[in-house]
Design a protein around this motif. Structure first.
Motif, PDB file in Angstrom:
ATOM      1  N   TRP A  61      -4.271  95.797  14.681  1.00 24.61           N
ATOM      2  CA  TRP A  61      -5.576  95.541  14.060  1.00 24.61           C
ATOM      3  C   TRP A  61      -6.234  96.894  13.855  1.00 24.61           C
ATOM      4  O   TRP A  61      -6.509  97.615  14.814  1.00 24.61           O
ATOM      5  N   SER A  94     -11.863  93.427  21.932  1.00 23.92           N
ATOM      6  CA  SER A  94     -12.809  92.310  22.031  1.00 23.92           C
ATOM      7  C   SER A  94     -13.834  92.438  23.139  1.00 23.92           C
ATOM      8  O   SER A  94     -14.848  91.722  23.102  1.00 23.92           O
ATOM      9  N   ALA A 312     -12.047  84.946  24.692  1.00 23.78           N
ATOM     10  CA  ALA A 312     -10.966  85.439  23.839  1.00 23.78           C
ATOM     11  C   ALA A 312      -9.851  84.403  23.708  1.00 23.78           C
ATOM     12  O   ALA A 312      -9.281  84.215  22.623  1.00 23.78           O
ATOM     13  N   TYR A 315     -10.992  81.906  21.119  1.00 25.25           N
ATOM     14  CA  TYR A 315     -11.138  82.442  19.759  1.00 25.25           C
ATOM     15  C   TYR A 315      -9.793  82.730  19.101  1.00 25.25           C
ATOM     16  O   TYR A 315      -9.545  82.314  17.964  1.00 25.25           O
ATOM     17  N   TYR A 316      -8.911  83.432  19.809  1.00 25.70           N
ATOM     18  CA  TYR A 316      -7.669  83.868  19.160  1.00 25.70           C
ATOM     19  C   TYR A 316      -6.613  82.771  19.066  1.00 25.70           C
ATOM     20  O   TYR A 316      -5.571  82.980  18.449  1.00 25.70           O
ATOM     21  N   VAL A 321      -8.754  81.616  12.788  1.00 24.14           N
ATOM     22  CA  VAL A 321      -8.791  83.023  13.197  1.00 24.14           C
ATOM     23  C   VAL A 321      -7.423  83.662  12.974  1.00 24.14           C
ATOM     24  O   VAL A 321      -7.310  84.777  12.456  1.00 24.14           O
ATOM     25  N   GLN A 322      -6.371  82.961  13.356  1.00 23.72           N
ATOM     26  CA  GLN A 322      -5.020  83.488  13.166  1.00 23.72           C
ATOM     27  C   GLN A 322      -4.707  83.677  11.686  1.00 23.72           C
ATOM     28  O   GLN A 322      -4.079  84.677  11.308  1.00 23.72           O
ATOM     29  N   TRP A 336      -1.424  82.109  22.251  1.00 22.54           N
ATOM     30  CA  TRP A 336      -1.847  83.495  22.462  1.00 22.54           C
ATOM     31  C   TRP A 336      -2.551  83.577  23.808  1.00 22.54           C
ATOM     32  O   TRP A 336      -3.323  82.696  24.173  1.00 22.54           O
TER      33      TRP A 336
END
Length: 453
Positions: A61, A94, A312, A315-316, A321-322, A336
């Protein structure tokens, strides 16, 4: 015929450059779910294959610097978290140095005013394969990861990534991170340095590295850790002496049965604390957190959320999001997670000391800064000081306080070839607990200037 050849070369060059451009654009993040408004910097994420035969690919990222920092000229910084087996997206991006924090609902983001992309371009890498979104099509790879492969794969990643993002070639390049990245970072720096030897203008223009609360040397780390536990009243006299007598000859990755027994006793004596930040509450009671428990303890910082890992994980794992991150394109068969238990448990190789690499890179003139949050009981400040002392470097500037707005921010000592900085009140993840002071530290590292006095 003579004029036809140059024309063909120009066409080939145009095709190659357009391919690079399309690779970049396919990695562009247009908007993250729950992203706040007025984001004024570019982001990219995706995969770089590091071993086509095994099907190993690492997830990255890139968060470019804000416009005021001049992203086209600002340095590039690779951030690595440790574990081994923990995600740089989960921690570095994050909850530490990245531009976004995740709200407690796990679905929305808010801006981090002390993000390091205010002064540099940030490249987060989930490494090795099996960590976070990074994967291998050869399942055995997850059970055989170790220091050597992590360094070689990270170097392969960089070589390929710089081809995808050629504007970063020859740019000032630094590596930063913490914890077991105290192994990853010097090893990768050594790999790059040796590959660059004899190259007039290397495309990976490594200038130095910075590590925090870093695993460095098993012997000195053990001495300093046991001493920290004892002097901070976390363990008994008997346990302290037993640890010193049973663990000192062991590798941290392969301790003896007696050493493990005494480490378990020490853990029981420490009780229900957060060893990564001994003076802040652990994340073990969501209801209490919702009631604002730290209002009863005014000395605890309200800015610190001990449950950021939980946010996290929500969220991930969100499909939207992915998709936005171009992650999990192959449909990994597991969720994840912030750390990989498989990668960490089956870690294959880990040298007892990284100090010989420090000696080589100091002699080579690389910029090296080591920092330490002083409330971390996992890789404490005493462990780092013992490891640095073992290098026997001449002191250029004696131990002294540094200041932030008239208050002591920590202490520092400058050696020939290495600068050491502590951050007072910070735990294992310095930028999480002391974000403002961590950004001051980072700014001074980039300029190679002593901390403010």
């Amino acid at each position: 015929m003579a004029s036809f050849l140059p024309l063909m070369l120009v066409l080939v060059l145009i095709v190659l450059l357009s391919g690079v451009k399309s690779d970049q654009e396919s990695d562009r993040i247009w908007q993250l779910p729950g992203q706040p408004a007025n984001v004024d910097f570019s982001q990219y994420s995706g995969y770089v294959t590091v071993d086509p035969r095994h099907g190993r690919a690492l997830f990255y990222w890139l968060v470019e610097a804000v416009p005021s920092a001049g992203p086209d000229n600002a340095p590039l910084v690779l951030w690595l978290n440790g574990g081994p087996g923990c995600s740089s997206i989960a921690y570095g991006a994050s909850e530490e140095i990245g531009p976004f924090r995740i709200q407690a609902d796990g679905h929305n983001l808010y801006l981090n005013p002390h993000s390091w992309n205010t002064v540099a371009n940030l490249l987060f890498l989930e490494s090795p394969a099996g960590v976070g979104f990074s994967y291998s099509n050869t399942s055995l790879d997850l059970y055989t990861a170790g220091d050597v492969r992590t360094a070689t794969d990270a170097y392969a990643f960089l070589e390929n990534w710089f081809e995808r993002f050629p504007k970063y070639k020859y740019r000032e390049f630094y590596i930063a991170g913490e914890s077991y990245a105290g192994h990853y970072i010097p090893q990768l720096a050594q790999f790059i340095y040796r590959r660059n030897k004899g190259v007039q203008n290397p495309s990976i223009n490594l200038k130095g590295f910075m590590v925090g609360n870093a695993v460095t040397d098993d012997y000195h780390d053990y001495i300093g850790t046991f001493e920290y536990w004892w002097t901070h009243g976390l363990i008994s006299d008997a346990t302290y002496h037993n640890l010193r007598s049973t663990c000192m000859q062991d590798s941290s990755e392969h301790p003896s049965i007696e050493c493990v027994k005494n480490l378990n006793i020490a853990s029981a004596e420490e009780g229900n604390i957060d060893p990564y930040s001994i003076y802040t509450r652990p994340c073990n009671n969501t209801a209490a957190l919702m009631r604002g428990i730290n209002g009863r303890y005014p000395w605890m910082s309200r800015a610190y959320d001990p449950c950021t890992e939980r946010h996290a994980k929500i969220y991930y794992n969100l499909p939207e999001v992915q998709r936005a991150l171009h992650a999990n394109a192959t449909g990994i068969k597991y969720d994840w997670d912030t750390c990989s238990n498989i990668v960490g448990t089956y870690w294959a190789d880990s040298p007892r000391s990284i100090l010989p690499i420090y000696q080589e890179l100091i002699a080579a003139g690389q910029r090296i800064w080591v920092f330490s949050g002083d409330t971390d009981a996992v890789v404490p400040v005493t462990a780092t000081r013992y490891s640095i002392d073992a290098l026997k470097l001449p002191t250029l500037v004696n131990w002294h306080p540094w200041y932030d707005n008239g208050k002591v921010g920590g202490w520092s000592q400058i050696y020939k070839g290495l600068s050491f900085v502590t951050v007072t009140g910070a735990g294992h993840e310095v930028p999480l607990h002391r974000p403002r002071q961590a950004l001051i530290l980072f700014r001074h590292f980039l300029k190679n200037k002593p901390m403010p006095q």
